[in-house]
Scaffold this active site. Structure first.
Site, PDB file in Angstrom:
ATOM      1  N   ASP A 168      46.264  37.682  36.884  1.00  0.00           N
ATOM      2  CA  ASP A 168      44.924  38.161  37.195  1.00  0.00           C
ATOM      3  C   ASP A 168      45.025  39.611  37.638  1.00  0.00           C
ATOM      4  O   ASP A 168      45.704  39.932  38.616  1.00  0.00           O
ATOM      5  CB  ASP A 168      44.289  37.314  38.303  1.00  0.00           C
ATOM      6  CG  ASP A 168      42.879  37.771  38.641  1.00  0.00           C
ATOM      7  OD1 ASP A 168      41.956  37.461  37.867  1.00  0.00           O
ATOM      8  OD2 ASP A 168      42.711  38.449  39.679  1.00  0.00           O
ATOM      9  N   GLU A 202      43.581  37.588  30.747  1.00  0.00           N
ATOM     10  CA  GLU A 202      42.152  37.551  30.481  1.00  0.00           C
ATOM     11  C   GLU A 202      41.783  38.566  29.405  1.00  0.00           C
ATOM     12  O   GLU A 202      42.416  39.625  29.283  1.00  0.00           O
ATOM     13  CB  GLU A 202      41.367  37.855  31.763  1.00  0.00           C
ATOM     14  CG  GLU A 202      41.463  36.776  32.818  1.00  0.00           C
ATOM     15  CD  GLU A 202      40.664  37.135  34.056  1.00  0.00           C
ATOM     16  OE1 GLU A 202      39.693  36.425  34.366  1.00  0.00           O
ATOM     17  OE2 GLU A 202      41.022  38.126  34.714  1.00  0.00           O
ATOM     18  N   ASP A 229      41.668  36.366  44.060  1.00  0.00           N
ATOM     19  CA  ASP A 229      42.552  36.678  42.941  1.00  0.00           C
ATOM     20  C   ASP A 229      43.611  35.593  42.751  1.00  0.00           C
ATOM     21  O   ASP A 229      43.978  35.269  41.613  1.00  0.00           O
ATOM     22  CB  ASP A 229      43.217  38.031  43.172  1.00  0.00           C
ATOM     23  CG  ASP A 229      42.203  39.169  43.231  1.00  0.00           C
ATOM     24  OD1 ASP A 229      41.116  39.015  42.631  1.00  0.00           O
ATOM     25  OD2 ASP A 229      42.484  40.191  43.882  1.00  0.00           O
TER      26      ASP A 229
END
Length: 477
Positions: free
Chosen positions: A216, A319, A401
């Site tokens: 992340d 992501e 996070d």
């Protein structure tokens, strides 16, 4: 595999003049191709305004590389190229023609909707003062010398390198590498040569091939990594640009107080070019040196981070961030650009291919931050300033996070890439008012008792699937 080897050059005055001449020839050939092709476009537009029928208009001029090369060979002996085109290698002109052909292809594909990304405009001429200096060689003598400190390029001869080329030279001599092309480019205040090499590379086994990690990315902490074994790692954000910002402001003020290469008239709006002073050149060089050092530090840090991740884990989940859209936020654009989100994903992807490892890209609409990593309950909204995730269902309290990284790691074990609805594995569900990409609040699949988060009914999924099929049919039509 095809790999690039990049080296800095130390050319003398004569060689640097030849390098600039080749890059200028490439720009001149590019501008000629743009003018030659677009001339027929404007001619047809003028003839159409006179009422000439479509069948009698001037024919379209082709922009394929063979057509441009054939026409350029006829034109170079009759126009302004006649006096100096023999001074440079034919590869310099071929570079400009190839770039022009690619520019027209991208423009046509973008206009027809066959190219992703923002809409591209018609190719324009390159300015002599702003165009990047670059030239590519594909034929001729392209060699890395035996001494490991020189390279040989067509028409340019032997040029000394700033660093050793022994690594590439040994591979070429051993038959494990073959040079395909070489590109010279002037960037960051000096000349570089980049060799495109077809080489044999052994697959390196990672330390933990059966472990998946979710990465992340963020601004406060550059990367939070949570693996399937339960370990958490934090990679701090070095913030190289923020560190150098005070020095850059001071040097930029010094540059603005000296006579630069251009003067802007606020009344007429015109910009007049002039010869910059030596004091301006010196101040600008000092400022650029800080910029170059910042870029080098950032590249070094990102390479070390991505290499450490790829050397340890067999599966990496990242992501699909809309970095271009994130940069439109004027409050965060500078910090996001300094972090290098897009570069991190690019490096993780190609370094994973080197190790024959898997890279999972989570959907852009997968709510990794809004979903509880324990019970998979999703929140409808989670503002950016809320840095601690608190689950209303199971009471989990965790760093935002870290919670997102755990959810990304779970995607690898579940064999999916995220659907935009937390807890809904493998299928999409209709949402109110047709907002298919908005996160809705869901319940845990354990408590719903239906095997689906929120108890989504099959009829809704059937309607969604039919709507998607209709959309695909319209797109193809």
């Amino acid at each position: 595999m095809v790999q690039a080897f990049k080296y800095a050059l130390d050319p003398n005055a004569t060689q640097e003049a030849a390098l600039r001449s080749h890059c200028g020839a490439s720009r001149a050939a590019y501008n000629w191709a743009i003018g030659w092709v677009t001339a027929s476009w404007w001619q047809r537009k003028a003839e159409a305004s006179y009422g000439i029928p479509e069948g009698e208009l001037t024919p379209w001029r082709p922009w394929s590389l063979p057509a441009l090369r054939k026409e350029f060979n006829q034109a170079k002996k009759t126009n302004h190229f006649a006096d100096w085109w023999e001074e440079n290698s034919k590869e310099a002109y071929n570079t400009g023609l190839a770039n022009a052909a690619a520019a027209f292809d991208n423009y046509a594909k973008s206009k027809n909707g066959r190219r992703k990304g923002a809409r591209m405009g018609m190719p324009r001429f390159k300015s002599k003062h702003k165009a990047r200096l670059a030239c590519r060689f594909t034929t001729g003598t392209i060699r890395v010398d035996v001494d490991g400190r020189h390279v040989t390029l067509p028409r340019l001869g032997t040029i000394r390198t700033h660093e050793s080329t022994t690594k590439l030279q040994r591979r070429v001599a051993g038959g494990t590498a073959r040079i395909l092309s070489a590109t010279v480019r002037h960037e960051r205040g000096r000349w570089f040569v980049s060799f495109q090499v077809e080489t044999r590379r052994e697959i390196t086994r990672v330390a933990r091939p059966g472990v998946a990690v979710g990465v992340d990315l963020g601004v406060k902490v550059l990367a939070v990594m949570a693996d399937s074994a339960g370990e958490i790692r934090y990679a701090p954000n070095p913030k190289h640009y923020e560190t150098a910002l005070k020095t850059l402001k001071r040097l930029s003020r010094r540059v603005s107080r000296r006579q630069g290469p251009a003067v802007h008239d606020p009344i007429t709006g015109k910009t007049t070019r002039r010869e910059p002073s030596n004091r301006w050149r010196k101040a600008n060089e000092q400022r650029n040196r800080i910029h170059h050092r910042t870029a080098n530090l950032r590249a070094d840090a990102l390479h070390k981070l991505t290499a450490s991740i790829r050397d340890e884990y067999g599966t990496v989940v990242v992501e699909d961030l809309n970095v271009a859209g994130m940069l439109k936020n004027r409050r965060l654009a500078r910090k996001i650009a300094d972090a290098g989100f897009g570069e991190i994903r690019r490096q993780l992807t190609y370094k994973g291919q080197r190790n024959a490892c898997r890279t999972v890209v989570a959907s852009r609409w997968y709510p990794s931050s809004k979903t509880c990593s324990s019970c998979k309950t999703a929140k409808a909204k989670l503002p950016l300033h809320v840095r601690v995730f608190s689950c209303d269902n199971c009471g989990l309290v965790m760093d935002r996070d870290e919670n997102a990284a755990r959810n990304l790691a779970d995607l690898a074990s579940a064999g999916m890439t995220g659907t935009g609805v937390a807890g809904d594995r493998g299928t999409q569900v209709t949402k109110p008012r047709g907002a298919d990409h908005k996160t809705r609040a869901t319940r845990s699949s354990r408590k719903a008792g239906t095997g689906r988060a929120g108890g989504a009914i099959p009829q809704q999924r059937t309607e969604t699937r039919d709507r998607q099929q209709d959309t695909e049919a319209l797109t193809l039509w």
